[in-house]
Design a protein around this motif. Structure first.
Motif, PDB file in Angstrom:
ATOM      1  N   LEU A   1       0.259  -2.906  -3.157  1.00 48.59           N
ATOM      2  CA  LEU A   1       0.250  -4.224  -3.615  1.00 48.59           C
ATOM      3  C   LEU A   1      -0.608  -4.801  -4.945  1.00 48.59           C
ATOM      4  CD1 LEU A   1       2.287  -5.322  -0.457  1.00 48.59           C
ATOM      5  CD2 LEU A   1       3.339  -4.885  -2.561  1.00 48.59           C
TER       6      LEU A   1
ATOM      7  N   SER B   1      -2.148  -6.827  -8.714  1.00 45.98           N
ATOM      8  CA  SER B   1      -0.707  -6.501  -8.579  1.00 45.98           C
ATOM      9  C   SER B   1      -0.424  -6.979 -10.403  1.00 45.98           C
ATOM     10  CB  SER B   1      -0.381  -8.741  -8.155  1.00 45.98           C
ATOM     11  OG  SER B   1       0.340  -9.231  -8.504  1.00 45.98           O
TER      12      SER B   1
ATOM     13  N   ILE C   1       4.581  -0.630  -0.877  1.00 45.55           N
ATOM     14  CA  ILE C   1       3.986  -1.891  -0.229  1.00 45.55           C
ATOM     15  C   ILE C   1       2.886  -0.757  -0.597  1.00 45.55           C
ATOM     16  CG2 ILE C   1       3.822  -2.613   2.492  1.00 45.55           C
ATOM     17  CD1 ILE C   1       6.631  -3.301   1.855  1.00 45.55           C
ATOM     18  N   ASN C   2       2.240   0.202  -0.376  1.00 47.20           N
ATOM     19  CA  ASN C   2       0.658   0.524   0.123  1.00 47.20           C
ATOM     20  C   ASN C   2       0.124   0.158  -1.032  1.00 47.20           C
ATOM     21  OD1 ASN C   2       0.372   1.519   2.702  1.00 47.20           O
ATOM     22  ND2 ASN C   2       1.359   3.002   2.312  1.00 47.20           N
TER      23      ASN C   2
ATOM     24  N   LYS D   1       4.136 -12.267  -0.811  1.00 44.71           N
ATOM     25  CA  LYS D   1       2.507 -12.806   0.021  1.00 44.71           C
ATOM     26  C   LYS D   1       1.485 -12.119  -0.155  1.00 44.71           C
ATOM     27  CE  LYS D   1       4.436 -11.396   5.004  1.00 44.71           C
ATOM     28  NZ  LYS D   1       4.855 -10.947   5.969  1.00 44.71           N
ATOM     29  N   GLN D   2       1.528 -11.562  -1.298  1.00 41.09           N
ATOM     30  CA  GLN D   2       0.526 -11.336  -1.718  1.00 41.09           C
ATOM     31  C   GLN D   2       0.282 -11.696  -3.178  1.00 41.09           C
ATOM     32  OE1 GLN D   2      -1.698  -8.775  -1.280  1.00 41.09           O
ATOM     33  NE2 GLN D   2      -3.340  -9.406  -2.820  1.00 41.09           N
TER      34      GLN D   2
ATOM     35  N   LYS E   1       9.251  -9.263  -0.022  1.00 41.37           N
ATOM     36  CA  LYS E   1       8.502 -10.263   1.172  1.00 41.37           C
ATOM     37  C   LYS E   1       7.683 -10.359   0.856  1.00 41.37           C
ATOM     38  CE  LYS E   1      12.918 -10.894   4.120  1.00 41.37           C
ATOM     39  NZ  LYS E   1      12.974 -10.830   5.485  1.00 41.37           N
ATOM     40  N   GLU E   2       6.720  -8.505   1.117  1.00 40.52           N
ATOM     41  CA  GLU E   2       5.006  -8.641   1.206  1.00 40.52           C
ATOM     42  C   GLU E   2       4.485  -8.507  -0.387  1.00 40.52           C
ATOM     43  OE1 GLU E   2       3.617  -7.548   3.730  1.00 40.52           O
ATOM     44  OE2 GLU E   2       5.904  -7.845   4.878  1.00 40.52           O
TER      45      GLU E   2
ATOM     46  N   THR F   1      12.696  -6.454   1.367  1.00 41.38           N
ATOM     47  CA  THR F   1      11.675  -6.215   2.419  1.00 41.38           C
ATOM     48  C   THR F   1      10.423  -6.261   1.900  1.00 41.38           C
ATOM     49  OG1 THR F   1      12.821  -5.149   4.643  1.00 41.38           O
ATOM     50  CG2 THR F   1      10.471  -5.169   4.029  1.00 41.38           C
ATOM     51  N   ILE F   2      10.516  -5.410   0.629  1.00 38.49           N
ATOM     52  CA  ILE F   2       9.352  -5.455  -0.061  1.00 38.49           C
ATOM     53  C   ILE F   2       9.126  -6.726  -0.406  1.00 38.49           C
ATOM     54  CG2 ILE F   2       8.259  -4.105  -2.575  1.00 38.49           C
ATOM     55  CD1 ILE F   2      10.370  -1.591  -1.500  1.00 38.49           C
TER      56      ILE F   2
ATOM     57  N   THR G   1       7.922   2.455   0.407  1.00 38.25           N
ATOM     58  CA  THR G   1       6.363   2.492   2.066  1.00 38.25           C
ATOM     59  C   THR G   1       5.388   2.470   0.332  1.00 38.25           C
ATOM     60  OG1 THR G   1       7.509   4.316   3.436  1.00 38.25           O
ATOM     61  CG2 THR G   1       5.405   4.023   3.575  1.00 38.25           C
TER      62      THR G   1
END
Length: 222
Positions: free
Chosen positions: A42, A45, A39-40, A69-70, A65-66, A62-63, A36
């Protein structure tokens, strides 16, 4: 080069150990103990993510993937206690660049990170001075490497190194070096020059810095 590294590992002792190893390379490390928090953060970079798959809250898949995206181009190394082919394949499909199974030696991770950073960012690196083989000197970054290993110099050590590189064959008196490195307003003995040269030679033993007895120093042309 001072790369930025984001490390996500929930085992605190391992997280702290890996952080120390990564920082010892001169890299700027941000570490997280859960998904968590990662992800907060990102943005901005980093140059690379090191990402544990099995986390207490959000899994590494899951991480990533995020992350992608970024910043689709940022490299990701997965680490996991599971050595399953499916994990490797899924990681590659999601965009990971490498996979390392626990337990592993921290030095192995460092080697893999170095190779990946060099591969991904080799074209972004400033050109090294070609005048000081086997050393790589990056004037803009004020960094020195030998065989990919960073050599830590103080500000004055680096200034003296540049003075010698840019004036090969030129003989500098101790007074000349004092003025150029410490400035006109320095008050003290010129023996600080000898100490500075001694420290530079110790850190870079293959430097061809010659002592001119009773006068000063010069770097050999050859």
């Amino acid at each position: 080069m001072s790369y930025t590294v984001n490390l996500v590992e929930d085992e605190q002792s391992l997280n702290e150990l890996l952080t120390k190893y990564l920082q010892s390379e001169g890299w700027i490390v941000t570490s997280f103990l859960n998904g968590t928090d990662a992800i907060n953060k990102l943005t901005p970079s980093p140059h690379i993510w090191i990402l544990d798959i099995m986390l207490p809250d959000i899994d590494g898949y899951t991480i990533i993937k995020e992350i992608k995206k970024q910043d689709p181009a940022v490299p990701v190394i997965f680490i996991s206690a599971r050595d399953a082919d499916i994990d490797r394949v899924l990681g590659l499909e999601l965009g990971s660049s490498d996979y390392i199974s626990k337990p592993f030696l921290p030095r192995e991770l460092i080697i893999r990170v170095k190779k990946l950073l060099e591969l991904v960012y080799k074209n972004d690196r400033p050109k090294a001075s070609p005048l000081l083989s086997p050393y790589e000197v990056y004037e803009e970054l004020r960094e020195v490497y030998k065989n990919g290993v960073s050599i830590t110099l103080t500000s004055k050590e680096f200034d003296l190194l540049l003075l010698f590189i840019k004036n090969k064959g030129h003989a500098f008196s101790r007074e000349d070096i004092l003025v150029k490195i410490w400035g006109d307003n320095y008050f003290g003995t010129d023996r600080v020059v000898d100490d500075l040269v001694r420290r530079l030679r110790k850190k870079m033993p293959e430097l061809k810095v010659e002592t001119i007895y009773g006068f000063g120093y010069r770097m050999a042309k050859g």
